[in-house]
Design an enzyme around this catalytic site. Sequence first.
Site, PDB file in Angstrom:
ATOM      1  N   ALA A  85       0.858  -1.184   0.000  1.00  0.00           N
ATOM      2  CA  ALA A  85       0.000   0.000   0.000  1.00  0.00           C
ATOM      3  C   ALA A  85       0.891   1.230   0.000  1.00  0.00           C
ATOM      4  O   ALA A  85       1.868   1.305   0.743  1.00  0.00           O
ATOM      5  CB  ALA A  85      -0.903  -0.009   1.221  1.00  0.00           C
ATOM      6  N   SER A  90      -2.785   2.901   3.367  1.00  0.00           N
ATOM      7  CA  SER A  90      -2.899   1.678   4.162  1.00  0.00           C
ATOM      8  C   SER A  90      -3.904   1.873   5.286  1.00  0.00           C
ATOM      9  O   SER A  90      -3.854   2.863   6.017  1.00  0.00           O
ATOM     10  CB  SER A  90      -1.541   1.313   4.765  1.00  0.00           C
ATOM     11  OG  SER A  90      -1.724   0.246   5.686  1.00  0.00           O
ATOM     12  N   HIS A  92      -3.874   0.334   7.893  1.00  0.00           N
ATOM     13  CA  HIS A  92      -3.133   0.214   9.151  1.00  0.00           C
ATOM     14  C   HIS A  92      -2.761   1.577   9.730  1.00  0.00           C
ATOM     15  O   HIS A  92      -2.514   1.705  10.922  1.00  0.00           O
ATOM     16  CB  HIS A  92      -1.889  -0.655   8.962  1.00  0.00           C
ATOM     17  CG  HIS A  92      -2.222  -2.111   8.823  1.00  0.00           C
ATOM     18  ND1 HIS A  92      -2.446  -2.939   9.894  1.00  0.00           N
ATOM     19  CD2 HIS A  92      -2.412  -2.882   7.727  1.00  0.00           C
ATOM     20  CE1 HIS A  92      -2.742  -4.155   9.470  1.00  0.00           C
ATOM     21  NE2 HIS A  92      -2.731  -4.150   8.148  1.00  0.00           N
ATOM     22  N   ASP A  99      -3.608  -7.343  11.612  1.00  0.00           N
ATOM     23  CA  ASP A  99      -3.332  -8.590  10.907  1.00  0.00           C
ATOM     24  C   ASP A  99      -3.098  -9.648  11.964  1.00  0.00           C
ATOM     25  O   ASP A  99      -2.349  -9.423  12.918  1.00  0.00           O
ATOM     26  CB  ASP A  99      -2.071  -8.470  10.037  1.00  0.00           C
ATOM     27  CG  ASP A  99      -2.281  -7.557   8.840  1.00  0.00           C
ATOM     28  OD1 ASP A  99      -3.437  -7.330   8.453  1.00  0.00           O
ATOM     29  OD2 ASP A  99      -1.270  -7.074   8.295  1.00  0.00           O
ATOM     30  N   GLU A 144      -8.070 -11.162   1.914  1.00  0.00           N
ATOM     31  CA  GLU A 144      -7.077 -11.192   2.996  1.00  0.00           C
ATOM     32  C   GLU A 144      -7.716 -11.756   4.254  1.00  0.00           C
ATOM     33  O   GLU A 144      -8.243 -11.004   5.075  1.00  0.00           O
ATOM     34  CB  GLU A 144      -6.527  -9.776   3.274  1.00  0.00           C
ATOM     35  CG  GLU A 144      -5.585  -9.260   2.204  1.00  0.00           C
ATOM     36  CD  GLU A 144      -4.784  -8.027   2.644  1.00  0.00           C
ATOM     37  OE1 GLU A 144      -4.857  -7.639   3.830  1.00  0.00           O
ATOM     38  OE2 GLU A 144      -4.080  -7.468   1.786  1.00  0.00           O
ATOM     39  N   TRP A 146      -6.602 -12.639   6.924  1.00  0.00           N
ATOM     40  CA  TRP A 146      -5.927 -12.287   8.187  1.00  0.00           C
ATOM     41  C   TRP A 146      -6.170 -10.836   8.606  1.00  0.00           C
ATOM     42  O   TRP A 146      -5.834 -10.426   9.705  1.00  0.00           O
ATOM     43  CB  TRP A 146      -4.415 -12.496   8.025  1.00  0.00           C
ATOM     44  CG  TRP A 146      -3.840 -11.685   6.883  1.00  0.00           C
ATOM     45  CD1 TRP A 146      -3.440 -10.378   6.944  1.00  0.00           C
ATOM     46  CD2 TRP A 146      -3.650 -12.103   5.531  1.00  0.00           C
ATOM     47  NE1 TRP A 146      -3.011  -9.963   5.699  1.00  0.00           N
ATOM     48  CE2 TRP A 146      -3.126 -11.007   4.809  1.00  0.00           C
ATOM     49  CE3 TRP A 146      -3.869 -13.308   4.854  1.00  0.00           C
ATOM     50  CZ2 TRP A 146      -2.829 -11.069   3.452  1.00  0.00           C
ATOM     51  CZ3 TRP A 146      -3.565 -13.377   3.503  1.00  0.00           C
ATOM     52  CH2 TRP A 146      -3.044 -12.264   2.816  1.00  0.00           C
ATOM     53  N   HIS A 147      -6.737 -10.023   7.726  1.00  0.00           N
ATOM     54  CA  HIS A 147      -6.859  -8.582   8.000  1.00  0.00           C
ATOM     55  C   HIS A 147      -8.261  -8.247   8.521  1.00  0.00           C
ATOM     56  O   HIS A 147      -9.254  -8.405   7.821  1.00  0.00           O
ATOM     57  CB  HIS A 147      -6.563  -7.813   6.711  1.00  0.00           C
ATOM     58  CG  HIS A 147      -6.627  -6.313   6.853  1.00  0.00           C
ATOM     59  ND1 HIS A 147      -5.506  -5.501   6.836  1.00  0.00           N
ATOM     60  CD2 HIS A 147      -7.681  -5.470   6.986  1.00  0.00           C
ATOM     61  CE1 HIS A 147      -5.872  -4.236   6.965  1.00  0.00           C
ATOM     62  NE2 HIS A 147      -7.186  -4.185   7.044  1.00  0.00           N
TER      63      HIS A 147
HETATM   64 ZN    ZN Z   1      -3.451  -5.818   7.081  1.00  0.00          ZN
END
Ligand code: ZN
Length: 179
Positions: A85, A90, A92, A99, A144, A146-147
């Site tokens: 990203a 992002s 995040h 994650d 994704e 895991w996100h």
């Molecule tokens: Zn992530």
Amino acid sequence: MKKYVKFNKEKILIVNKKYKLSRFFNPKKLNKELLIQYDKMWRQAQEDKINLHIVSGYRSYKYQQKLLKEYLRVDNIENIKKYLAMPGYSEHQTGLAIDLVNTESKLIKKHHKEYKWLYHNSYKFGFILRYPKGKKLITGYKYEPWHFRYVGKNLAKELYNNGDYLTLEEYFQLNNKKR
Ligand SMILES: [Zn+2]
């Protein structure tokens, strides 16, 4: 490029490939409410014999910039954009995304029991699967597992109940709106 969108009524911050955060958006750490709810989720998961760990939480604009610089030494920008990203883009950076890894420190994948548990329980603590399968054209991101993104219990429940986690882009009809 457009700035991030904040829906005041719901207080939901949207960051994606269209809506970016400024380099001054710097909460410095994970959101407090997220941490409280994550703690509750973690405890419930433990009771259900599920191990969860956060492998990546808050990431600053500067950090993303540093990564970009490092990658630029060995790769070209068009390629890099496929897996990293760009600074400001992002989720995040919001301090509202995590994650997750399992006991073996592997990113959560679809076939993991941790994923199944998260899929059906994380919304109870206000988390959503942010990039569900088959929604790349809508979210801009491939699947994704895991996100997870913290949006609060009310909205998380609504998105979960709409089947397969309705995305924020769909819920707020972002792709249809001219902003
Ligand atoms: Zn992530």
